[in-house]
Write an enzyme that holds these catalytic residues in place. Structure first.
Site, PDB file in Angstrom:
ATOM      1  N   PHE A  52       0.849  -1.192   0.000  1.00 21.58           N
ATOM      2  CA  PHE A  52       0.000   0.000   0.000  1.00 21.58           C
ATOM      3  C   PHE A  52       0.879   1.234   0.000  1.00 21.58           C
ATOM      4  CE2 PHE A  52      -4.297  -1.615   0.600  1.00 21.58           C
ATOM      5  CZ  PHE A  52      -4.007  -2.960   0.779  1.00 21.58           C
ATOM      6  N   VAL A  54      -0.266   4.927   0.022  1.00 21.01           N
ATOM      7  CA  VAL A  54      -1.321   5.938   0.039  1.00 21.01           C
ATOM      8  C   VAL A  54      -0.712   7.271   0.477  1.00 21.01           C
ATOM      9  CG1 VAL A  54      -3.524   6.601   1.101  1.00 21.01           C
ATOM     10  CG2 VAL A  54      -3.082   4.198   0.523  1.00 21.01           C
ATOM     11  N   LYS A  56       1.614  10.376   0.794  1.00 18.17           N
ATOM     12  CA  LYS A  56       3.051  10.615   0.598  1.00 18.17           C
ATOM     13  C   LYS A  56       3.885   9.340   0.673  1.00 18.17           C
ATOM     14  CE  LYS A  56       2.768  15.377   2.178  1.00 18.17           C
ATOM     15  NZ  LYS A  56       2.763  16.170   3.410  1.00 18.17           N
ATOM     16  N   TYR A  57       3.294   8.247   1.121  1.00 19.08           N
ATOM     17  CA  TYR A  57       4.051   6.986   1.169  1.00 19.08           C
ATOM     18  C   TYR A  57       4.430   6.497  -0.226  1.00 19.08           C
ATOM     19  CZ  TYR A  57       3.739   6.117   6.206  1.00 19.08           C
ATOM     20  OH  TYR A  57       3.893   6.183   7.562  1.00 19.08           O
ATOM     21  N   ASP A 142       4.818  -3.879   4.091  1.00 23.97           N
ATOM     22  CA  ASP A 142       4.854  -2.417   4.228  1.00 23.97           C
ATOM     23  C   ASP A 142       5.701  -1.824   3.114  1.00 23.97           C
ATOM     24  OD1 ASP A 142       3.311  -2.240   6.505  1.00 23.97           O
ATOM     25  OD2 ASP A 142       4.845  -1.199   7.685  1.00 23.97           O
ATOM     26  N   GLY A 166      11.725  -5.619  17.470  1.00 20.64           N
ATOM     27  CA  GLY A 166      11.796  -4.795  18.676  1.00 20.64           C
ATOM     28  C   GLY A 166      11.592  -5.522  19.989  1.00 20.64           C
ATOM     29  N   TYR A 167      11.080  -6.738  19.960  1.00 22.20           N
ATOM     30  CA  TYR A 167      10.638  -7.365  21.217  1.00 22.20           C
ATOM     31  C   TYR A 167      11.072  -8.814  21.374  1.00 22.20           C
ATOM     32  CZ  TYR A 167       7.565  -3.352  20.677  1.00 22.20           C
ATOM     33  OH  TYR A 167       7.104  -2.090  20.481  1.00 22.20           O
ATOM     34  N   GLU A 234      -2.031  -4.601  13.364  1.00 25.48           N
ATOM     35  CA  GLU A 234      -0.953  -5.417  13.932  1.00 25.48           C
ATOM     36  C   GLU A 234      -1.438  -6.149  15.184  1.00 25.48           C
ATOM     37  OE1 GLU A 234       3.546  -4.497  13.940  1.00 25.48           O
ATOM     38  OE2 GLU A 234       2.836  -3.757  15.892  1.00 25.48           O
TER      39      GLU A 234
HETATM   40  C1  5GW Z   1       0.757   5.648   8.458  1.00 30.99           C
HETATM   41  C2  5GW Z   1       0.679   6.232   9.725  1.00 30.99           C
HETATM   42  C3  5GW Z   1      -0.114   7.356   9.950  1.00 30.99           C
HETATM   43  C4  5GW Z   1      -0.834   7.867   8.905  1.00 30.99           C
HETATM   44  C5  5GW Z   1      -0.764   7.279   7.638  1.00 30.99           C
HETATM   45  C6  5GW Z   1       0.031   6.161   7.409  1.00 30.99           C
HETATM   46  C7  5GW Z   1       0.094   5.545   6.083  1.00 30.99           C
HETATM   47  C8  5GW Z   1       0.400   4.186   5.928  1.00 30.99           C
HETATM   48  C9  5GW Z   1      -0.117   6.314   4.904  1.00 30.99           C
HETATM   49  O1  5GW Z   1      -0.382   7.550   4.915  1.00 30.99           O
HETATM   50  N1  5GW Z   1      -0.010   5.706   3.684  1.00 30.99           N
HETATM   51  C10 5GW Z   1       0.276   4.370   3.568  1.00 30.99           C
HETATM   52  O2  5GW Z   1       0.368   3.874   2.420  1.00 30.99           O
HETATM   53  N2  5GW Z   1       0.453   3.604   4.674  1.00 30.99           N
HETATM   54  C11 5GW Z   1       0.709   2.158   4.491  1.00 30.99           C
HETATM   55  O3  5GW Z   1       0.610   1.473   5.721  1.00 30.99           O
HETATM   56  C12 5GW Z   1       2.134   1.907   3.981  1.00 30.99           C
HETATM   57  O4  5GW Z   1       2.166   0.728   3.196  1.00 30.99           O
HETATM   58  C13 5GW Z   1       2.883   1.677   5.270  1.00 30.99           C
HETATM   59  O5  5GW Z   1       4.111   1.002   5.079  1.00 30.99           O
HETATM   60  C14 5GW Z   1       1.864   0.874   6.056  1.00 30.99           C
HETATM   61  C15 5GW Z   1       2.056   0.886   7.587  1.00 30.99           C
HETATM   62  O6  5GW Z   1       2.283   2.200   8.051  1.00 30.99           O
HETATM   63  P1  5GW Z   1       3.710   2.593   8.622  1.00 30.99           P
HETATM   64  O7  5GW Z   1       4.751   1.963   7.759  1.00 30.99           O
HETATM   65  O8  5GW Z   1       3.794   4.067   8.780  1.00 30.99           O
HETATM   66  O9  5GW Z   1       3.732   1.921  10.051  1.00 30.99           O
HETATM   67  P2  5GW Z   1       5.052   1.510  10.875  1.00 30.99           P
HETATM   68  O10 5GW Z   1       4.517   0.809  12.092  1.00 30.99           O
HETATM   69  O11 5GW Z   1       5.890   0.586  10.030  1.00 30.99           O
HETATM   70  O12 5GW Z   1       5.789   2.783  11.197  1.00 30.99           O
HETATM   71 MN    MN Z   2       6.210   0.392   8.045  1.00 33.31          MN
END
Ligand code: 5GW
Ligand code: MN
Length: 284
Positions: A52, A54, A56-57, A142, A166-167, A234
């Protein structure tokens, strides 16, 4: 096919490579890549992956796809499904023979809770509409991550989960599971096996379908009761793995975090989460 003679008395002694329910835990040095590639190549398997991107990712997608080309199931049929609200910004990445990328548009969203909730729903629907009886395995990953080393047939299994970096040395009572009994993601302090990553899981498409369907329903039923689990999907994934037990467990080699110093038992980092500037990439 030539590979080293197997042994039941020599091997890694610094890590545990089987769970108490007798699922393998995959560590470097516990498998022969040549042997596994040979076994699964003969079966002519195909592997799907979902990612995914979505908002700015989308900026993470290029490195993700380019490094997947170098390390993810090289030599196998691979189909990566990218879910994004910015289809025009999907980078052009040259894919090898038998490998392809499909872009699926999804609505934009400002709330992570919504993106997170919809991830399981979209995985469920993708499997129902396009993958069931067509593809053997699927991994859900991710996007804010990169491959650095082989991720291949050694990772295949019915239900596959990755141990969170992490754990893995902590007592189960310290795991960040959802601890409120009112949530459908609840795991009691004396329960739980490992703390698994939400950022990578997979297995046979039938098994991942059941996982996605179950986690989605529990997530939505919780929402109807006004409750959101501590770490969203998660947490639901961890509850699912506690109840169902993965048939293969991947060591933290399969999802390290770039900010974490490497530990001695980590002989190779295969896939890792990049360091990100939260303020710059997350909505609001
Ligand atoms: C994530 C956190 C807060 C608000 C939005 C997002 C978000 C996640 C987003 O704006 N767009 C998006 O595509 N994602 C998807 O969810 C990505 O594939 C991302 O890798 C996945 C999980 O979110 P992460 O990577 O920010 O979570 P962590 O726990 O790996 O930091
Ligand atoms: Mn992530």
């Amino acid at each position: 096919m030539t590979y080293s003679q197997p042994s039941i008395v020599n091997g890694r002694t610094d890590v545990v490579s089987v769970t108490p329910w007798l699922a393998p835990v995959v560590w470097e040095g516990t498998f022969s890549a040549t042997l596994l590639d040979g076994i699964y190549q003969r079966q002519n398997i195909s592997v799907a992956a979902t990612v995914f991107a979505v908002g700015k990712y989308i900026m993470f997608l290029k490195d993700f796809l380019e490094t997947a080309e170098q390390h993810f199931f090289v030599g196998f049929r691979v189909h990566i499904y990218v879910f994004t609200d910015r289809p025009n910004e999907v980078p052009e990445v040259k894919m090898g023979a038998g490998r392809e990328v499909t872009v699926q548009s999804v609505p934009s969203s400002n709330r992570w809770q919504e993106i997170s909730a919809r991830r399981m729903e979209l995985i469920q629907k993708l499997i129902e509409e396009r993958l069931i009886n067509k593809v053997n395995y699927i991994f859900c990953l991710d996007v804010d991550s990169k491959f650095h080393g082989r991720w291949g047939a050694e990772s295949l299994g019915g239900l596959v989960s990755v141990i969170h970096p992490g754990y893995y040395k902590d007592d189960r009572s310290k795991f960040p599971y959802e601890r409120r009994p009112t949530s459908r993601a609840f795991v009691a302090p004396a329960d739980g096996d490992f703390y698994y990553c939400g950022g990578a899981f997979g297995g046979l498409v039938q098994e991942v379908h059941l996982l996605a369907k179950t986690c989605r329903k529990n997530f939505e039923d919780d929402a109807k009761d006004g409750i959101e689990a501590a770490w969203q999907e998660e947490s639901h994934l961890n509850r699912y793995m506690w109840i169902n037990k993965p048939s293969k467990v991947l060591s933290p080699e399969y999802l390290w975090q770039d900010f974490k110093p490497k530990e001695p038992e980590i002989k190779i980092i295969r896939f890792s989460g990049v360091i990100k500037n939260y303020a710059a990439i997350r909505p609001n």
